[in-house]
Structure formats: structure tokens, C-alpha cells
Design a protein around this motif. Structure first.
Motif, PDB file in Angstrom:
ATOM      1  N   ASP A   1       5.525  -4.434  12.339  1.00  0.00           N
ATOM      2  CA  ASP A   1       5.838  -4.675  10.929  1.00  0.00           C
ATOM      3  C   ASP A   1       5.086  -3.669  10.083  1.00  0.00           C
ATOM      4  O   ASP A   1       3.875  -3.545  10.201  1.00  0.00           O
ATOM      5  CB  ASP A   1       5.389  -6.079  10.498  1.00  0.00           C
ATOM      6  N   CYS A   2       5.821  -2.982   9.211  1.00  0.00           N
ATOM      7  CA  CYS A   2       5.179  -1.913   8.457  1.00  0.00           C
ATOM      8  C   CYS A   2       5.933  -1.734   7.148  1.00  0.00           C
ATOM      9  O   CYS A   2       7.145  -1.572   7.141  1.00  0.00           O
ATOM     10  CB  CYS A   2       5.247  -0.640   9.303  1.00  0.00           C
ATOM     11  N   GLU A   3       5.176  -1.808   6.061  1.00  0.00           N
ATOM     12  CA  GLU A   3       5.820  -1.696   4.750  1.00  0.00           C
ATOM     13  C   GLU A   3       5.079  -0.630   3.961  1.00  0.00           C
ATOM     14  O   GLU A   3       3.853  -0.693   3.820  1.00  0.00           O
ATOM     15  CB  GLU A   3       5.695  -3.060   4.045  1.00  0.00           C
ATOM     16  N   GLU A   4       5.825   0.347   3.459  1.00  0.00           N
ATOM     17  CA  GLU A   4       5.149   1.363   2.648  1.00  0.00           C
ATOM     18  C   GLU A   4       4.910   0.800   1.255  1.00  0.00           C
ATOM     19  O   GLU A   4       5.787   0.168   0.670  1.00  0.00           O
ATOM     20  CB  GLU A   4       5.986   2.653   2.551  1.00  0.00           C
ATOM     21  N   ILE A   5       3.692   0.978   0.760  1.00  0.00           N
ATOM     22  CA  ILE A   5       3.415   0.481  -0.591  1.00  0.00           C
ATOM     23  C   ILE A   5       2.879   1.608  -1.462  1.00  0.00           C
ATOM     24  O   ILE A   5       2.421   2.643  -0.979  1.00  0.00           O
ATOM     25  CB  ILE A   5       2.417  -0.707  -0.593  1.00  0.00           C
ATOM     26  N   ASP A   6       2.943   1.372  -2.761  1.00  0.00           N
ATOM     27  CA  ASP A   6       2.460   2.324  -3.752  1.00  0.00           C
ATOM     28  C   ASP A   6       0.937   2.452  -3.610  1.00  0.00           C
ATOM     29  O   ASP A   6       0.237   1.434  -3.629  1.00  0.00           O
ATOM     30  CB  ASP A   6       2.829   1.752  -5.131  1.00  0.00           C
ATOM     31  N   PRO A   7       0.422   3.665  -3.461  1.00  0.00           N
ATOM     32  CA  PRO A   7      -1.044   3.817  -3.359  1.00  0.00           C
ATOM     33  C   PRO A   7      -1.785   3.127  -4.507  1.00  0.00           C
ATOM     34  O   PRO A   7      -2.890   2.603  -4.305  1.00  0.00           O
ATOM     35  CB  PRO A   7      -1.254   5.329  -3.400  1.00  0.00           C
ATOM     36  N   ALA A   8      -1.148   3.108  -5.684  1.00  0.00           N
ATOM     37  CA  ALA A   8      -1.812   2.458  -6.821  1.00  0.00           C
ATOM     38  C   ALA A   8      -2.025   0.967  -6.538  1.00  0.00           C
ATOM     39  O   ALA A   8      -3.064   0.396  -6.885  1.00  0.00           O
ATOM     40  CB  ALA A   8      -0.989   2.637  -8.094  1.00  0.00           C
ATOM     41  N   LEU A   9      -1.053   0.354  -5.880  1.00  0.00           N
ATOM     42  CA  LEU A   9      -1.184  -1.060  -5.531  1.00  0.00           C
ATOM     43  C   LEU A   9      -2.320  -1.258  -4.521  1.00  0.00           C
ATOM     44  O   LEU A   9      -3.138  -2.165  -4.637  1.00  0.00           O
ATOM     45  CB  LEU A   9       0.142  -1.575  -4.949  1.00  0.00           C
ATOM     46  N   SER A  10      -2.387  -0.359  -3.554  1.00  0.00           N
ATOM     47  CA  SER A  10      -3.445  -0.488  -2.543  1.00  0.00           C
ATOM     48  C   SER A  10      -4.812  -0.321  -3.202  1.00  0.00           C
ATOM     49  O   SER A  10      -5.780  -0.966  -2.803  1.00  0.00           O
ATOM     50  CB  SER A  10      -3.255   0.523  -1.412  1.00  0.00           C
ATOM     51  N   LEU A  11      -4.884   0.509  -4.216  1.00  0.00           N
ATOM     52  CA  LEU A  11      -6.167   0.703  -4.901  1.00  0.00           C
ATOM     53  C   LEU A  11      -6.527  -0.512  -5.750  1.00  0.00           C
ATOM     54  O   LEU A  11      -7.704  -0.793  -5.967  1.00  0.00           O
ATOM     55  CB  LEU A  11      -6.131   1.959  -5.777  1.00  0.00           C
ATOM     56  N   ARG A  12      -5.505  -1.205  -6.226  1.00  0.00           N
ATOM     57  CA  ARG A  12      -5.806  -2.442  -6.947  1.00  0.00           C
ATOM     58  C   ARG A  12      -6.386  -3.472  -5.971  1.00  0.00           C
ATOM     59  O   ARG A  12      -7.326  -4.177  -6.294  1.00  0.00           O
ATOM     60  CB  ARG A  12      -4.550  -2.992  -7.632  1.00  0.00           C
ATOM     61  N   GLU A  13      -5.812  -3.513  -4.788  1.00  0.00           N
ATOM     62  CA  GLU A  13      -6.326  -4.463  -3.790  1.00  0.00           C
ATOM     63  C   GLU A  13      -7.676  -4.029  -3.239  1.00  0.00           C
ATOM     64  O   GLU A  13      -8.514  -4.862  -2.936  1.00  0.00           O
ATOM     65  CB  GLU A  13      -5.326  -4.600  -2.632  1.00  0.00           C
ATOM     66  N   GLU A  14      -7.843  -2.742  -3.072  1.00  0.00           N
ATOM     67  CA  GLU A  14      -9.075  -2.209  -2.483  1.00  0.00           C
ATOM     68  C   GLU A  14      -9.638  -1.118  -3.381  1.00  0.00           C
ATOM     69  O   GLU A  14      -9.479   0.077  -3.126  1.00  0.00           O
ATOM     70  CB  GLU A  14      -8.794  -1.624  -1.082  1.00  0.00           C
ATOM     71  N   PRO A  15     -10.318  -1.517  -4.444  1.00  0.00           N
ATOM     72  CA  PRO A  15     -10.737  -0.551  -5.463  1.00  0.00           C
ATOM     73  C   PRO A  15     -11.692   0.526  -4.964  1.00  0.00           C
ATOM     74  O   PRO A  15     -11.853   1.549  -5.606  1.00  0.00           O
ATOM     75  CB  PRO A  15     -11.418  -1.413  -6.524  1.00  0.00           C
ATOM     76  N   ARG A  16     -12.335   0.309  -3.817  1.00  0.00           N
ATOM     77  CA  ARG A  16     -13.297   1.316  -3.375  1.00  0.00           C
ATOM     78  C   ARG A  16     -12.658   2.384  -2.509  1.00  0.00           C
ATOM     79  O   ARG A  16     -13.310   3.360  -2.142  1.00  0.00           O
ATOM     80  CB  ARG A  16     -14.423   0.648  -2.591  1.00  0.00           C
ATOM     81  N   LEU A  17     -11.385   2.205  -2.183  1.00  0.00           N
ATOM     82  CA  LEU A  17     -10.689   3.200  -1.367  1.00  0.00           C
ATOM     83  C   LEU A  17     -10.654   4.546  -2.073  1.00  0.00           C
ATOM     84  O   LEU A  17     -10.618   4.608  -3.300  1.00  0.00           O
ATOM     85  CB  LEU A  17      -9.238   2.756  -1.161  1.00  0.00           C
ATOM     86  N   ASN A  18     -10.601   5.580  -1.282  1.00  0.00           N
ATOM     87  CA  ASN A  18     -10.495   6.934  -1.830  1.00  0.00           C
ATOM     88  C   ASN A  18      -9.265   7.037  -2.738  1.00  0.00           C
ATOM     89  O   ASN A  18      -8.142   6.831  -2.291  1.00  0.00           O
ATOM     90  CB  ASN A  18     -10.376   7.904  -0.658  1.00  0.00           C
TER      91      ASN A  18
END
Ligand SMILES: Cc1cc2nc3c(=O)[nH]c(=O)nc-3n(C[C@H](O)[C@H](O)[C@H](O)COP(=O)(O)OP(=O)(O)OC[C@H]3O[C@@H](n4cnc5c(N)ncnc54)[C@H](O)[C@@H]3O)c2cc1C
Ligand SMILES: Cc1cc2nc3c(=O)[nH]c(=O)nc-3n(C[C@H](O)[C@H](O)[C@H](O)COP(=O)(O)OP(=O)(O)OC[C@H]3O[C@@H](n4cnc5c(N)ncnc54)[C@H](O)[C@@H]3O)c2cc1C
Lengths: 526, 421
Positions: free
Chosen positions: A114-131
């Protein structure tokens, strides 16, 4: 010499061996499970903590990817209590080949991950410390797993069905009757006492040591090349999602949040000796640099502990055709009846922690074949003891439970919230004087202070129960301090060095552990 | 900008001693510190030299040879007289201090051997009177008393190790009602300050004791009036009672802090806690001023002399960063005692000597920091010692704090503004 008689003797109490014991017990066999150390003290207790989604192998090794996703789904059901559903990201950082992302996506689709491409901006909202410079992000169903909990759940489940579990018992010789293996002799590490275990079938589940154990049985050509990797636990969860680099698998490309910490890893280096746990400064530097790529500021966080594990990479020196003499990362099941004409003996090695259940199932199928008995496997559906509710572990669970009666229960380890009652139970249950066994069971002393406060307390409690002598208690304390130091000194910097200095003052200054009567012959001091 | 004759950075034993003695010598002094020092964690005993590396029976006898053999050690810079003199000073300050009747006992001639919470014997030269009764040289049996409610003290383990050391000892447990399951020594010390509570405790304990036993209790016999609490217990029990230091926080350590703070204040010195030095103003080879940050605003302190008493790695004043570079973080001074590049910083055996252990701020023979001619370095900031294995931390802090004050006062004699009397 004591003798035991059983259906299945399992040598090696890692995830695989404990899984075999659990599978065999569920099929109604009588089982004896032995390990030369504590359960999961081998590679299983020194791994990265991840139940792979399969994404990591989607491009490189599609079969492994398929196995991982299938087992991932099963483990979430049967070992729910041991698993935290953290989910995972595969992220394309500025250091990764951007073309890999599409291959990754296709690979996941082809293998059913299972693999879903998501908007990097969304991933940064979930994980604010990510690069913030990541360009693509895919969400996958990664999870983490508490291996000690899992292995002990299986061991206890097997025990409930009559199995005998013997940690600290090494197989030292095999029983042979012509072309039949009829069990093994095991030696207790603490007592030196030997036990003769007669078994209808013996399973060699000794991971990176499987070649040595096969040699003991007189089986040739089982070669396991230990591949050493290092991991560093940082003192809190810099991320709450497992973060993987979206690239061909390489070093330092996964950051796994587990319990109260997160773990960066790992490396892969061939080593001659599976018991080689050296950590080099260059490796530590590489891990910190890799961490920095995923989470800028990584080096400012406090490194708590470093450890190494050895992957069992199997090579069949018996395969005549050199082109098939392939070192494989997949698991290898050797039915020595078919391979060597020796019955009553099966070797299972290689693989991944994620696939231990599948490995155990295939192993027990081979055992049944050798015994000519058909008994179906039920580990796909039978929940492990403790996981019947099918609820995943959540971070904060311990705190929640403790908060209800904070003033009632005495906390021995504040970092990991271990109460005196829990500690006393564990000591009784394990009948152990080894505080490191307790650490693995309860996470005692695994938090930021690395036992600075709780270890004296735990030693006192240990001494108070079942009349342990002061000498044994001192030995337990010193052993724990030495074991803990092993995992600390190669990564001492910043606040963790400050902590270590405080701990030096507590242990060596205030308590004087270097000068208990046995340690410096102060006997006649009065 | 505030002007002083001397600014001391750090409020552990070393900084408070230096500050108090400077003030007593007539200097206008301010002690600024990020927080309290290790007094609140350490046992409050003045361990001068316990191991060199064998156990030291008499620091007075051992020090001269030790100083010769270890030219790089802080004691070699201080000399035996400074050590002896500073012990005398401390005893007098304890007597004149805020805790009525409270005394320190012991001499440089002989280390007392006091039980630790695990029952190891710790050599100490000068100790609170409330601990002196634990000395292994005293005759008679020992009852070590703990409580299941106190997780930071395990009486039977302590007694077990004392027995192994040849002392007739046993562990006893007595019920103590605690308000919180995680009660520590400080919480219990407040109970021991209460005469009624103490009487009831003594009554319950008395019936469990045998005739010739002295009584060891965790170090929690009173925070406000330890002498009162301790002597009252001795009287009620009709025998010697002594405290055994255990895990932080340390009640006797806090008493020492109160004593030193009061000595500083009585001599007119100022103490500002919660003030981290965040900036330094240099003037050539000297420090002109330091800035502290507290509650969001900065204060500058200028002085002809600075005493760096900010501690070492444990207090955060010296740091090894993740690129393996070591810094003195307060004034940016050069360090000494670092392992050479490529050499290991730590070794695999925990109790072996760690190569990083002796790192400290580089000083000349008179405690002056290399590269900053008006900075004196004292206490755990000094290089050359492994105080947790030598049992020398507080001795070095006390003697170096004293000596630095003396040197500053002597040198400042000629300076005009605010010269020391
Ligand atoms: C650095 C690293 C990171 C990893 N990360 C992951 C990950 O995140 N996810 C994942 O799925 N997989 C991971 N793996 C792989 C996984 O950890 C291993 O494949 C798995 O733990 C192997 O389990 P095992 O039970 O076969 O072997 P082990 O756990 O090594 O068990 C073998 C046991 O045999 C015992 N033994 C040896 N000799 C004897 C004897 N003579 N008598 C009795 N007992 C004996 C040993 O003490 C040992 O406990 C990682 C591996 C490494 C090295
Ligand atoms: C847990 C523990 C147990 C100990 N046990 C013993 C023992 O048994 N025997 C023994 O002899 N010794 C013991 N010691 C050590 C002993 O207490 C110290 O060696 C001694 O007190 C030296 O302290 P110091 O005054 O030099 O520094 P510290 O006590 O470390 O004080 C440093 C001071 O500097 C301040 N500071 C740091 N950075 C800054 C900054 N940037 N700006 C302003 N202020 C700053 C701190 O806030 C603190 O006030 C122990 C210490 C600890 C921590």
C-alpha cells in the motif's frame, strides 16, 4: 546429567526460534526452547525496530516486498499489543536520485505494498521537523514492534501449552544416531550444568550463528556471513512516523520512532565474528550526518545509546554451481534430510524480523513433513498472549495507566515508568539476578538517564527479594553498569556526556560502587 | 553595568567559598550563577583525598607525596597548607552558620570511613557531625534503618555489604507513611524537623533495636534544624545515630549550601542565581565584563577580577560537541587534559580511567586561566583530577576557592577602585 525428552528442540531464542516454539506448541507438539543467552539477546534484540511495509524492497527484491506486506498485515492482527501503528514515509531528499521515486511507486504497485503519494507540505504538517527540502513523499504502512514483548509473549504462550523455555542454555553438542539427529546437549551458563535433550526433531534457529551450530551437528557447508549494522537511539521522538529515504536501500536511511526514542540506522559490513560489537567513530559520524539529512538539527539532539546487530546472510557452500552460490537476504530453510540425508534436523536462518512468523511456519511444515504428521499451522490467526484485544500499543499508555494512581505506586524508573510492583513481579517471574534481563523485559533504565537513578533502587529491590546476598547484588549492579557503558561510551557528547558525568558521581562518588568489599579487598576495614 | 571588585561565576562549593572569602577580605563581590551547583546533589562531606589510587588513611600524610607525583593535579597548585587552612575556615563557618549547633567533624590527619547507601565505605576528611557516627573505626554493631516507602535507600543491602567489610550490621525496615509514593529524602527531612513526628518515629524504632547498636538512617534528619533533630533522636534512642548519604537530592548538601550562602551574605557579598553568563567582553588579555541573562533581560558585570567556578562537564560549563570538539562554554577559555587527536576519548571498561576525565580549563601555577590574566579558575573547572574516583571533589573545590580568594586579595591590594581592604 538431567535428561529431557521432547518432540521439538529449538536452538536459538530470537524471534525466529521463539516463533517456531509458538507455532509448534500451537500444533500440539511438546517443545524445548534454548538460547545461549537471554531470549532475544541476539540479532532480534539488536535490530532497528521496524515491521517493514515492504517498500524498502519494492524495487530491489520484489519477493521480499510481497512477504513483508503480507506478514505486516498478519502481525498487526496477531501481535497487536506489541505493535505501534506509526505509519511510514518514503521521502526524496536532495541527496536522492529523483528518478527513483517513480520506480518506487511502480514497485509498490507491482508487489501490493500500500503506497499513497502525498503532498510534501502535508507531510511537513504531520512531521514538522522533517527536512523542508524533500520533494516527494509516499505514505506506507510501516509499524514498529517491541521485540522483547513479542518474543516473551510467544515463549509464555508456548509455556502455557507445556513448552519448556531455557534461556542461558547453549547447545554444546548434538546427539546423533547414524543419519539421525536425536537432540542435543545443552549447558547452563549460570550453573555449568548440562542437560541431555532428546528430541524427535531439532530446529537450528540460531541466526547468524547457524553455521556454527550446524557444524556442531556435523552438517557441512552451512555458511552464514554476519553483516554488522549500527543503530543509535536519540532521546526523544524527533518524528512520530517512520521516515525512509526514497532510494535504493543503503546505510543510514531509516529513522524509526519507537517507544520514547527514535532510532537512526543502519550500516552493513561483513564481519568474521557475529559477536563482534565494535562501534567505530566513523560509523557514528555517518549516522549523525544521515540523521541530519532527514531531520535538520539532528546532531543537537541527545544520543542515548548505540548498539550493533548482525544480519544472518546465508550462503550455501554446498551449492555446486557457483552461479547459484548466492548470498541471499531472503530466509533459507534447510531440510537436512533432503540436503544432507540427515533426518531429525532442520535449519532456518536469514530473513527479517518482519517475516519471522512465515519462517516459523515453513520450518514447522518441514518438521511435520519429516515426522510424517500433518498438523496445520494456526499462527496466522491465533493472537499472541496479551494481544487478544487486537488493540495496538500507543505511546502514552504507561503514563495514562500510572496517572490514575500516581501517588499509590512507587516508581523505580521514572524515565520508563516502571513501578516497584512491576519490577518485583518481573524479578520473581524471571528468577534472574541479571538486571539487564529485567531491562529488556521492562525497559528499566532505558530512558535519558540510562539508569542513573533507578539502578541503585532496582539493585536494592533485587537484593530484598528471595534473600540474594549483598555480593550477588553488587555483582548485578556492576554488570549492569558495564553493559550500559558499552552502549554509551562511543556516542558520548553534549548533554549525554553531562548525564554520564552525573551518573559517574552517583555511582562512583555517592555510592562508591568501585569499592564494595569484593572489589578492592577492603574487607578488614573495621 | 554593575561594577564589583570581583565577580564569581558559579554557585557550587568552589564559587560560594571563593565569594565568601573574597567578601570577608573586604572585596565587593557578586556571585552569579545559572543555577545552584552540585551541593544539592553531593553528600555534603568534604572528601579531600580518598584514593591515590589505594585507599588513603591520612590525607595529611598522603598529600605531599601525591602533589609531587601528580604535578598536573589541582592539589599540586594549591599545596598542603591551603587544604588544611580551608578545612579550618569551613569548620568555623559551619559553627557560625545559620543552622544552630550544627558542626562538621574530622581532621586532615585521618579519613573517616563512612558507609554509602550501598554499604561501601567512603573515605572522607571532614563530615557533618550527623554522619560521623558511621565511621567504621567506631566499635559496636550497626542497625541500618530504611523504609519500604523510601525508594532511594535500601537498608539491608547497605548492611549486607557492611558485614562483608567486617562490620556487624543488620538492616531494619520501619513503616513510614508518605504523602507521595515517590517521596525523596528532602520530603522526609521536613518531617524530621517536626518534633512530634520525630518522637513517634523514635518510639517505633526503639523497640526494634538491640542494646549495643548504633543506628544508621538515610541522610534526611532535618532540613531546618538538623542538629536539633539528630541530637533529639540520639537522646530518645539512647545511642549514636548517623546519617548515610544516598541518591540526589541531598539534604546535607543543601545544608552546606545554606551555610556557605550565609557566610557570603554576612560578609556583604551578593548572590544572583538564575543568571547564566551568555556574553563576554574582552579587553586584550583580560576579561572586562560578562553579561548574564535572567528572565529575558541582560545585566553586565564589570570587575578587575573574575573567578570561574562554573564546574566542568557535569554542570555544562565544559562541553564536547557532536563533532567531538571540546569547548569551555562560559568564557571561551582554552582547555587542558584533552586526549590527543586520534586517541580514544573513552575506553570500554566502565571503571577504568577515562581519557576525557582530566579535562579542565588551562591554568598557570597560580590558578590563572591561560589567555585571560584576570580570571582565576577553581573547583571542578580545574584540569588534572578524576575527583569521583579519587574522592577529592569537595576538597579541591574548598581549597581552590579559598586559594583563589587569597590570591585575588593579595594582587588587588594595589589596585585603586574598590581595592580590597
Ligand atoms: C542492524 C540490523 C537492523 C535490522 N533491522 C530490521 C528491521 O528493522 N526490521 C526487520 O524486519 N528486520 C531487521 N533486521 C533483521 C532481523 O533483525 C533479523 O533477521 C532477525 O532478528 C533474526 O532473528 P533470528 O531469531 O533468526 O536470529 P537471532 O535473533 O540472532 O536469534 C538467534 C539466537 O540463537 C542463539 N544461539 C546462537 N548459538 C547458540 C547455541 N549454540 N545454543 C543456543 N542458542 C544459540 C543466539 O543467542 C540468538 O539469540 C535487522 C538486522 C540488523 C543486523
Ligand atoms: C551527584 C554528585 C555527587 C557528588 N558526590 C561527591 C562526593 O561524594 N564527594 C566529593 O568530594 N564530591 C562530590 N561531588 C562533586 C562536588 O560536589 C564537586 O566536585 C564540587 O562541588 C565542585 O563543584 P564546583 O563548585 O566547582 O562546581 P559545581 O558545583 O558544578 O557548580 C557549578 C556552578 O556554575 C554554574 N554555571 C555553569 N555554567 C554557567 C554559566 N554559563 N553561567 C553562570 N553560571 C554557570 C552552575 O549553575 C553552578 O552554580 C558530587 C557531585 C555530584 C553532581
Amino acid at each position: 546429567m538431567t535428561t529431557l525428552s521432547t518432540d521439538v528442540l529449538v536452538i536459538g531464542g530470537g524471534a525466529t526460534g521463539a516463533g517456531v516454539a509458538w507455532d509448534a506448541a500451537l500444533r500440539g507438539f511438546d517443545v524445548v526452547l534454548v538460547d545461549r543467552g537471554d531470549l532475544a539477546e541476539g540479532t532480534s534484540g539488536r535490530f532497528h525496530g521496524l515491521v517493514h511495509s515492504g517498500g524498502r524492497y519494492a524495487v530491489k527484491d520484489p519477493k521480499a516486498a510481497e512477504e513483508c506486506i503480507a506478514e505486516n498485515r498478519i502481525l498487526r492482527r496477531i501481535a497487536a499489543d506489541c505493535i505501534e501503528d506509526i505509519g511510514g514515509f518514503f521521502v526524496t531528499t536532495p541527496w536522492d536520485d529523483p528518478a527513483y521515486a517513480d520506480r518506487f511507486k511502480d514497485g509498490c504497485q507491482a508487489t501490493g505494498v500500500d503506497c499513497e503519494e502525498i503532498d510534501p507540505a502535508l507531510s511537513l504538517r504531520e512531521e514538522p521537523r522533517l527536512n523542508p527540502d524533500i520533494s516527494r513523499v509516499f505514505r506506507v504502512p510501516d509499524a514498529n514492534i517491541d521485540v522483547w514483548k513479542t518474543v516473551w509473549a510467544m515463549a509464555h504462550g508456548a509455556q502455557d501449552r507445556g513448552a519448556r523455555v531455557l534461556p542461558y542454555h547453549a547447545a554444546v553438542a548434538f546427539r546423533r544416531d547414524g543419519d539421525r539427529v536425536t537432540g542435543a546437549r545443552v549447558r547452563g551458563a549460570r550453573t555449568g550444568e548440562e542437560i541431555d535433550v532428546e528430541a524427535r526433531v531439532t530446529v537450528n534457529a540460531s541466526g547468524a550463528w547457524a553455521g556454527r551450530v550446524a557444524d556442531l551437528a556435523g552438517i557441512e557447508g552451512v555458511r552464514v556471513l554476519p553483516g554488522r549494522g549500527i543503530m543509535i537511539a536519540m532521546n526523544h521522538r524527533l518524528v512520530n512516523t517512520c521516515v525512509n529515504r526514497c532510494q535504493m536501500p543503503t546505510d543510514g536511511d531509516i529513522l524509526v520512532p519507537i517507544r520514547t526514542v527514535c532510532v537512526i540506522g543502519t550500516t552493513d559490513e561483513h564481519t568474521g565474528d557475529p559477536d563482534d560489537h565494535t562501534v567505530r567513530e566513523s560509523e557514528v559520524d555517518a549516522m549523525l550526518d544521515d540523521g541530519e539529512k532527514l531531520v535538520p538539527g539532528f546532531r543537537q539532539a541527545r544520543a542515548l545509546r548505540v548498539w550493533t546487530g548482525v544480519r544472518p546472510l546465508f550462503e550455501d557452500a554446498k551449492a555446486s554451481d557457483t552461479s547459484t552460490r548466492d548470498v541471499t537476504r531472503a530466509h533459507a530453510l534447510l531440510d537436512h534430510d533432503q540436503r544432507d540425508g540427515v533426518t531429525g534436523f532442520v535449519t532456518i536462518t536469514g530473513g527479517k524480523l518482519t517475516t519471522f512468523r512465515l519462517m516459523a511456519e515453513e520450518t514447522m511444515n518441514a518438521v511435520c513433513r519429516q515426522l510424517g504428521e500433518h498438523r496445520p499451522c494456526t499462527t496466522q490467526t491465533e493472537p499472541l498472549p496479551g494481544s487478544e484485544q487486537r488493540e495496538h500499543y500507543r505511546l502514552g499508555e504507561r503514563l495514562e495507566r500510572k496517572e490514575e494512581h500516581l501517588s499509590g505506586a512507587q516508581l523505580i524508573c521514572e524515565c520508563e515508568m516502571v513501578t516497584r510492583g512491576k519490577l518485583e513481579d518481573a524479578i520473581r517471574r524471571r528468577a534472574t539476578t541479571n538486571l539487564d534481563d529485567i531491562r529488556r523485559l521492562l525497559r528499566l533504565g532505558m530512558g535519558p538517564c540510562q539508569g542513573g537513578f533507578c539502578i541503585y533502587r532496582a539493585t536494592g529491590v533485587l537484593h530484598g527479594l528471595d534473600g540474594l546476598s549483598a555480593e550477588q547484588a553488587d555483582a548485578a549492579l556492576q554488570h549492569f553498569l558495564q553493559e550500559r557503558w558499552k552502549g554509551i561510551w562511543p556516542i558520548l557528547y553534549g548533554d549525554q556526556l553531562r548525564q554520564a558525568r552525573l551518573d559517574d558521581w552517583i555511582f562512583q562518588g555517592v555510592l562508591g560502587v568501585a569499592h564494595t568489599p569484593s572489589s578492592d579487598g577492603d574487607r578488614s576495614a573495621a | 553595568m554593575l561594577h564589583y571588585d570581583a565577580v564569581v561565576i558559579g554557585a557550587g562549593t568552589a564559587g560560594l567559598v571563593a565569594g565568601a572569602r573574597l567578601a570577608e577580605g573586604g572585596a565587593r563581590v557578586c556571585v552569579v550563577a545559572k543555577g545552584v551547583g552540585s551541593t544539592h546533589l553531593a553528600p555534603g562531606t568534604i572528601d579531600v583525598l580518598g584514593y591515590a589510587p589505594d585507599r588513603v588513611a591520612s590525607p595529611a600524610a598522603a598529600l605531599p607525596e601525591f602533589m609531587t607525583a601528580r604535578a598536573d593535579h589541582p592539589y599540586a597548585l594549591l599545596g598542603p597548607d591551603a587544604v588544611a587552612e580551608s578545612l579550618g575556615w569551613l569548620k568555623a563557618r559551619v559553627e557560625a552558620g545559620p543552622l544552630p549547633g550544627y558542626r562538621y567533624a574530622g581532621e586532615l590527619d585521618r579519613n573517616l570511613l563512612l558507609p554509602s547507601a550501598i554499604g561501601a565505605l567512603r573515605p572522607s576528611a571532614l563530615v557533618p557531625e550527623t554522619m560521623a557516627g558511621g565511621d567504621a573505626a567506631l566499635p559496636g554493631r550497626v542497625a541500618v534503618v530504611g523504609s519500604r516507602s523510601l525508594r532511594d535507600f535500601h537498608a539491608s543491602l547497605c548492611a549486607g555489604n557492611l558485614r562483608r567489610a567486617g562490620i556487624e550490621a543488620r538492616g531494619l525496615e520501619i513503616d513510614i507513611d508518605v504523602e507521595r509514593a515517590d517521596e525523596n529524602a528532602l520530603g522526609l527531612a521536613r518531617r524530621f524537623d517536626d518534633a512530634g513526628w520525630r518522637a513517634a518515629f523514635a518510639a517505633r524504632l526503639a523497640i526494634k533495636l538491640q542494646a549495643d547498636e548504633r543506628v544508621g538512617l538515610p541522610a534526611m534528619l532535618g532540613a531546618r534544624d538538623p542538629h536539633g533533630a539528630w541530637s533529639d533522636l540520639e537522646q530518645r534512642l539512647g545511642r549514636r545515630v548517623f546519617e548515610i548519604p544516598t541518591l540526589p537530592p541531598s539534604v546535607p548538601g543543601m545544608r552546606l549550601f545554606e551555610i556557605l550562602r550565609s557566610a557570603l551574605r554576612r560578609a556583604g557579598g551578593r548572590l544572583v542565581i538564575g543568571a547564566e553568563v551568555v556574553d563576554v567582553e574582552r579587553s586584550g588579555q583580560a576579561i572586562a565584563a560578562v553579561s548574564t541573562r535572567a528572565g529575558g533581560h541582560d545585566v553586565r558585570y564589570a570587575a578587575p577580577w573574575f573567578v570561574l567556578a562554573a564546574g566542568g562537564f557535569a554542570s555544562g560549563a565544559i562541553e564536547l560537541d557532536s563533532h567531538w570538539v571540546t569547548h569551555e562554554r562560559v568564557l571561551g577559555l582554552p582547555l587542558r587534559g584533552l586526549p590527543a587527536p586520534g586517541e580514544p576519548r573513552f575506553v570500554a571498561e566502565y571503571l577504568a580511567e577515562q581519557p576525557m576525565a582530566r579535562v579542565g580549563v588551562a591554568v598557570d601555577g597560580e590558578l590563572r586561566a591561560e589567555g585571560a590574566e584576570n580570571v582565576m579558575v577553581v573547583g571542578a573547572a580545574l584540569p588534572g583530577a578524576v575527583p569521583w574516583s579519587e574522592a577529592s571533589g569537595e576538597g579541591i573545590a574548598l581549597a581552590s576557592g579559598s586559594r583563589a580568594a587569597e590570591l585575588v586579595l593579595a594582587r588587588a591590594g594595589g589596585t585603586p577602585a574598590g581595592a580590597a581592604a
